[in-house]
Design a protein around this motif. Sequence first.
Motif, short mmCIF file in Angstrom:
data_model
loop_
_atom_site.label_atom_id
_atom_site.label_comp_id
_atom_site.label_asym_id
_atom_site.label_seq_id
_atom_site.Cartn_x
_atom_site.Cartn_y
_atom_site.Cartn_z
N GLY A 76 48.22 38.62 44.78
CA GLY A 76 47.27 39.18 45.72
C GLY A 76 47.90 39.94 46.88
N LYS A 85 42.14 42.92 50.89
CA LYS A 85 41.94 41.48 51.03
C LYS A 85 42.59 41.03 52.34
CE LYS A 85 40.00 40.56 46.97
NZ LYS A 85 38.61 40.03 46.86
N ASN A 88 44.64 35.55 54.43
CA ASN A 88 44.38 34.19 53.97
C ASN A 88 43.89 34.12 52.53
OD1 ASN A 88 41.71 35.03 54.19
ND2 ASN A 88 41.21 33.68 55.90
N TYR A 89 43.63 35.26 51.93
CA TYR A 89 43.22 35.31 50.53
C TYR A 89 44.29 34.73 49.61
CZ TYR A 89 42.17 37.50 45.97
OH TYR A 89 41.94 37.75 44.65
N LYS A 422 42.49 35.59 40.00
CA LYS A 422 42.80 34.47 40.90
C LYS A 422 42.23 33.17 40.35
CE LYS A 422 42.88 32.90 45.66
NZ LYS A 422 42.39 33.10 47.05
#
Length: 433
Positions: A76, A85, A88-89, A422
């Motif tokens: 990510g 994004k 904290n993704y 994810k």
Amino acid sequence: MDRRQFLTAALAGGAAASFVPLDEPAQAAGIKTAAKIVIIGAGAGGTALANRLVRRLDGAEITLIDPRREHLYQPGLTLVATGLKPANYVVSRTADWLPDGVTWLPERVASVDPVARTVSTDSGETLLYDFLVVAPGLVLDHDAIEGFSLDMVGENGIGALYAGPDYAARTWQAAGRFTEEGGTGIFTRPATEMKCAGAPLKHTFLIDDIARRAGNAGKVNMVYAAPQSSLFGVPIVAEKVRMLFEDRGVDTMMNRTLTAIDAGAKRATFSTANGTEDIEYDYIHVIPPQRAPDFVVQSSLAWADKWTDQGWVECDMQTLRHLRYSEIFALGDVAGVPKGKTAASVKWQVPVVEDHLVSAIQGSEGTATYDGYTSCPMITRIGRAMLVEFDYNDNLVPSFPGLIAPLEELWISWLMKEVALKATYNAMLRGRA
């Protein structure tokens, strides 16, 4: 679960995919053993293997060593570095992924004695093992770039998304300004092996696309600079990238290695076959040389005649078993194999290590093999990607032949990268995919 099922689960998405695989067989009774198993590294490979071994073995003493309190969803970072994004993704707690029955030792490994079968930590603790899995990831050697330090990221047009979520977010600060203000952007990759070799290309494609969407295509000069003579390790993919770069006006500087940065002057120095070359930039994305942690080389686990400047663990390319110490396995980025430094590779490596380790406990030989499978959802613009899958022999091995063309820019391939993977990554961490 085979590759098609795995990706089908990805397309299904949703929280359920994080925990339940398709067609999961009923769990057999665990194999009784008192084996001491040490896993170095709580990244994707070490965590997934720990979860699988807990379910396979009854009575094993499994210890996982890793000082990191946070687990990073590294696929990510590319999305964070382009503002798609938040930071904290990609962040979760290491402890949240570890199963009951595994002892987590939050320390750094200092050394391994493969003859005595011991692992020592920085605090001086020594652990005995019957089986050792080396999966610590790799080291980003930022110090190898003269004049560069991580505190520069986000300022003076400097980006470095690999360094972690905060640095990826700061990379977007610099890259976002570049897409608005224009100038020359240089996108680099190192001469060493690296995790996800497609990431430098993704960043280049996305920043170019964002500038175009802002109406600033004419203000940016995009330059991809690499030590290699080819844009990608798989020839047919390299040619496709070359065509896309040509179509979008991205220039290339091949056979050039970034060696130094003068942040104040916004000048980068590259080594070439004929000496050095200085190039001014308005934005530069730095990907440093990458190597194994020091303890791998110092503990004589590394190849003696391959990648001698990088120190990857010596192992059989199909079984991932150490060639000199049969009770040791390599897993993930640190494994000294020709392909496989991606999360998708780890997904297919983990069952191989599990099979051979459990078979050894039972006094038999494992049969599973790793064929070098590597997957790269190559983002080419927002909303489009190519689902590139290949093996050790550079053969394309598409999971959906006839449905998802690997060299076509498709929305469904973007969906896999941006939305669905994810959930399947989380399922892998749980040992459920």
